[in-house]
Design an enzyme around this catalytic site. Structure first.
Site, PDB file in Angstrom:
ATOM      1  N   ASP A  15       0.733  -1.482   0.152  1.00  0.00           N
ATOM      2  CA  ASP A  15       0.050   0.094  -0.269  1.00  0.00           C
ATOM      3  C   ASP A  15       0.990   1.326  -0.096  1.00  0.00           C
ATOM      4  O   ASP A  15       2.025   1.219   0.493  1.00  0.00           O
ATOM      5  CB  ASP A  15      -0.919  -0.079   1.124  1.00  0.00           C
ATOM      6  CG  ASP A  15      -1.997   1.093   1.049  1.00  0.00           C
ATOM      7  OD1 ASP A  15      -2.105   1.476  -0.060  1.00  0.00           O
ATOM      8  OD2 ASP A  15      -2.733   1.411   2.161  1.00  0.00           O
ATOM      9  N   GLY A  16       0.501   2.258  -0.416  1.00  0.00           N
ATOM     10  CA  GLY A  16       1.118   3.543  -0.680  1.00  0.00           C
ATOM     11  C   GLY A  16       0.046   4.633  -0.741  1.00  0.00           C
ATOM     12  O   GLY A  16      -1.071   4.536  -1.116  1.00  0.00           O
ATOM     13  N   GLU A  54       2.735   3.653  -4.100  1.00  0.00           N
ATOM     14  CA  GLU A  54       2.132   2.560  -4.531  1.00  0.00           C
ATOM     15  C   GLU A  54       2.967   1.663  -5.220  1.00  0.00           C
ATOM     16  O   GLU A  54       3.398   0.418  -4.950  1.00  0.00           O
ATOM     17  CB  GLU A  54       0.818   2.637  -5.440  1.00  0.00           C
ATOM     18  CG  GLU A  54      -0.425   3.138  -4.520  1.00  0.00           C
ATOM     19  CD  GLU A  54      -1.045   2.284  -3.593  1.00  0.00           C
ATOM     20  OE1 GLU A  54      -0.604   1.160  -3.461  1.00  0.00           O
ATOM     21  OE2 GLU A  54      -2.302   2.961  -3.272  1.00  0.00           O
ATOM     22  N   ASP A 101      -4.144  -2.363  -3.656  1.00  0.00           N
ATOM     23  CA  ASP A 101      -5.443  -1.871  -3.903  1.00  0.00           C
ATOM     24  C   ASP A 101      -5.501  -0.717  -4.881  1.00  0.00           C
ATOM     25  O   ASP A 101      -6.371   0.153  -4.782  1.00  0.00           O
ATOM     26  CB  ASP A 101      -6.063  -1.304  -2.274  1.00  0.00           C
ATOM     27  CG  ASP A 101      -5.018  -0.317  -1.759  1.00  0.00           C
ATOM     28  OD1 ASP A 101      -4.367   0.057  -2.508  1.00  0.00           O
ATOM     29  OD2 ASP A 101      -5.355  -0.095  -0.582  1.00  0.00           O
ATOM     30  N   HIS A 148      -9.405  -0.878   2.772  1.00  0.00           N
ATOM     31  CA  HIS A 148     -10.229  -0.734   3.906  1.00  0.00           C
ATOM     32  C   HIS A 148     -11.386  -1.670   4.048  1.00  0.00           C
ATOM     33  O   HIS A 148     -12.621  -1.196   4.302  1.00  0.00           O
ATOM     34  CB  HIS A 148     -10.608   0.777   3.999  1.00  0.00           C
ATOM     35  CG  HIS A 148      -9.803   1.738   3.902  1.00  0.00           C
ATOM     36  ND1 HIS A 148      -8.766   1.983   4.762  1.00  0.00           N
ATOM     37  CD2 HIS A 148      -9.333   2.489   2.605  1.00  0.00           C
ATOM     38  CE1 HIS A 148      -7.796   2.952   4.562  1.00  0.00           C
ATOM     39  NE2 HIS A 148      -8.109   3.204   3.218  1.00  0.00           N
ATOM     40  N   ASP A 174      -1.763  -0.193   5.296  1.00  0.00           N
ATOM     41  CA  ASP A 174      -2.353   0.954   5.468  1.00  0.00           C
ATOM     42  C   ASP A 174      -1.699   2.051   6.878  1.00  0.00           C
ATOM     43  O   ASP A 174      -1.349   2.876   6.888  1.00  0.00           O
ATOM     44  CB  ASP A 174      -3.784   1.012   5.296  1.00  0.00           C
ATOM     45  CG  ASP A 174      -4.467   2.403   5.566  1.00  0.00           C
ATOM     46  OD1 ASP A 174      -4.444   3.162   4.791  1.00  0.00           O
ATOM     47  OD2 ASP A 174      -4.785   2.358   6.703  1.00  0.00           O
TER      48      ASP A 174
END
Length: 239
Positions: A90-91, A128, A150, A205, A215
């Site tokens: 994630d980023g 990301e 994501d 999420h 996250d």
């Protein structure tokens, strides 16, 4: 480079033996997003044929009716190879552009390792991409990998062949427009050529443990006051 040259798909959209991973005629499109896909890479065709004759019996768990979260978890748990590496990434950047961070959780041989970092001024997409690069860069040998992100920007860029096309066109997205983040796409493509990587998109999420942990890492890094510069990005803003 990976020594795996033959990909046996026992359960997928079109079972069979494939001699490449990426591309429209590769094995990845046969298994990406296919629930309970069963496949494996081999150095020889004979080994791939033997796998197809006696494949492991792996099917995803059936989630309880109405339990949407369980459905997501069931699909993600359908990992076809016991020796497969699982990476969550994630980023993000506050303000986009702004201070940003990346996080990667790499699970290999049953052990999880976490990697994170950040920059004082960067973008969501750069973070990301960096998360994927850091996660894959942590592997010490050519590996079979499932990488969950994501970011549709990242997943589509690889699985739909956009990044490879930009590279083939000297990092031009169109005849008149340069591809953005070419430096990071080049690194990611190089790593994908060293490993057999299956990119899968997951909803952020949504209660998926690996994604949620990444996250958290992103948020912690983005909040630091001592972040270094993202030199390539900052220089590009002054051209």
């Amino acid at each position: 480079m990976s020594s795996k040259k033959f990909y046996a798909v026992a359960r997928g959209r079109k079972p069979g033996i494939y001699t490449q991973w990426f591309g429209e005629t590769g094995a990845q499109v046969q298994v990406s997003g296919f629930p309970g896909a069963v496949y494996k890479g081999f150095p020889t065709r004979a080994e791939a044929e033997a796998f197809l004759k006696n494949p492991p019996n792996r099917r995803p768990r059936k989630p309880a009716a109405g339990n949407r979260g369980a459905a997501v978890s069931a699909q993600i748990s359908a990992v076809p190879d016991a020796d497969q590496v699982v990476i969550y990434t994630d980023g993000g950047a506050l303000g986009n552009p702004g201070p940003g961070g990346y996080g990667a959780v790499v699970t290999e041989n049953g052990a999880a390792r976490e990697f994170s970092g950040g920059y004082r001024l960067t973008t969501n997409n750069r973070m990301e991409l960096t998360a994927c690069i850091v996660g894959l860069g942590a592997l010490e040998k050519p590996s079979s990998v499932v990488l969950y992100s994501d970011s549709k920007y990242v997943v589509d860029g690889i699985t739909k062949g956009w990044a490879k096309r930009w590279r083939a066109n000297n990092w031009m997205r169109t005849k008149t427009e340069k591809a953005v983040n070419a430096d990071l796409w080049a690194e990611l493509l190089s790593l994908c050529e060293q490993h057999d990587v299956l990119f899968r998109w997951v909803k952020g999420h949504a209660g998926i443990a690996g994604n949620e942990r990444c996250d958290q890492l992103v948020r912690m890094q983005s909040a630091r006051s001592d972040l270094p510069p993202d030199t390539v990005f900052e220089q590009s803003r002054h051209r």
